[in-house]
Design a protein around this motif. Structure first.
Motif: not given
Ligand code: C5P
Length: 218
Positions: A97-101, A175-177, A183-184
């Motif tokens: 969910v943290a990858a969603l802007p 997870r590191d990757e 992108s954000v």
């Protein structure tokens, strides 16, 4: 005028949570565990039956989170969450969910609101880059992936949970990757951040180093 911030960023299981909380206690500052907000968002979405990839609905859940940070506990919708946000499943959900802007946007001001007097220690991935870019002290706290996997392994075993070192190392690397390649607000060392490699350090040594830097910078 905002109070001083110590921004501590770094990869999973680097020990930054423990170090940040102790530094905050030593300085008499508030402490923001920003990862917990992403973990809570993942948990709340799961409880609501919302897919972690559904950006719009997950962002709405993040914006409406009813969360209360207590001394050593967190309340979600009025109930103590305990270790429900610390499972490996929720670690993975948080990083998704943290990858969603829109989710990051929804949590931005909630995080900045922690910056009250006399000061704040924030721990996460983008404390120094996005949330508190003017922090007088930024630390990039890391350790080798092997040492981080071993630390996580010990934590889980101490809690009486089962764990597999090889799986943990693989999870951490994935997870590191994901955290570094998104992108954000990708995880990276800011140019003005001090590098603290804790591979060969005890927690006390890491805390002392951050406190030395705090005295210089604040
Ligand atoms: O720090 P912690 O492991 O609790 O964070 C869980 C996940 O939340 C991380 O893997 C990362 O994807 C995300 N996170 C983030 N930005 C932050 C804090 C955490 O993207 N400031």
């Amino acid at each position: 005028q905002a109070a001083p911030v110590v921004a501590i960023d770094g990869p999973s299981a680097s020990g930054k949570g423990t170090v940040a909380a102790r530094v905050a206690a030593a300085l008499g500052f508030a402490y923001l565990d920003s990862g917990a907000l992403y973990r809570l968002t993942a948990l709340a979405a799961q409880r609501a039956g919302v897919d972690w990839a559904d950006e719009e609905r997950v962002a709405a859940i993040a914006a409406a989170l009813d969360v209360e940070f207590l001394e050593n506990e967190i309340r979600l919708d009025g109930q103590l969450v305990g270790d429900a946000i610390r499972t490996e499943a929720m670690s993975a959900g948080a990083s998704k969910v943290a990858a969603l802007p829109a989710v990051r946007e929804a949590l931005l001001f909630r995080q900045r609101a922690f910056n009250t007097k006399p000061g704040l220690v924030g721990d996460g991935r983008d404390m120094g880059s996005v949330i508190f870019p003017h922090a007088p002290l930024k630390v990039f706290l890391t350790a080798s992936a092997e040492v981080r996997a071993e630390r996580r392994y010990k934590q889980l075993i101490e809690k009486g949970l089962s764990a597999n070192l090889t799986d943990l190392l693989l999870d951490l690397q994935q997870r590191d990757e994901r955290d570094s390649q998104r992108s954000v607000a990708p995880l990276r060392q800011e140019r003005d951040a001090k590098l603290l490699d804790t591979t060969g350090l005890t927690i006390e040594q890491a805390v002392d180093q951050v406190l030395v830097w705090s005295r210089e910078a604040l």
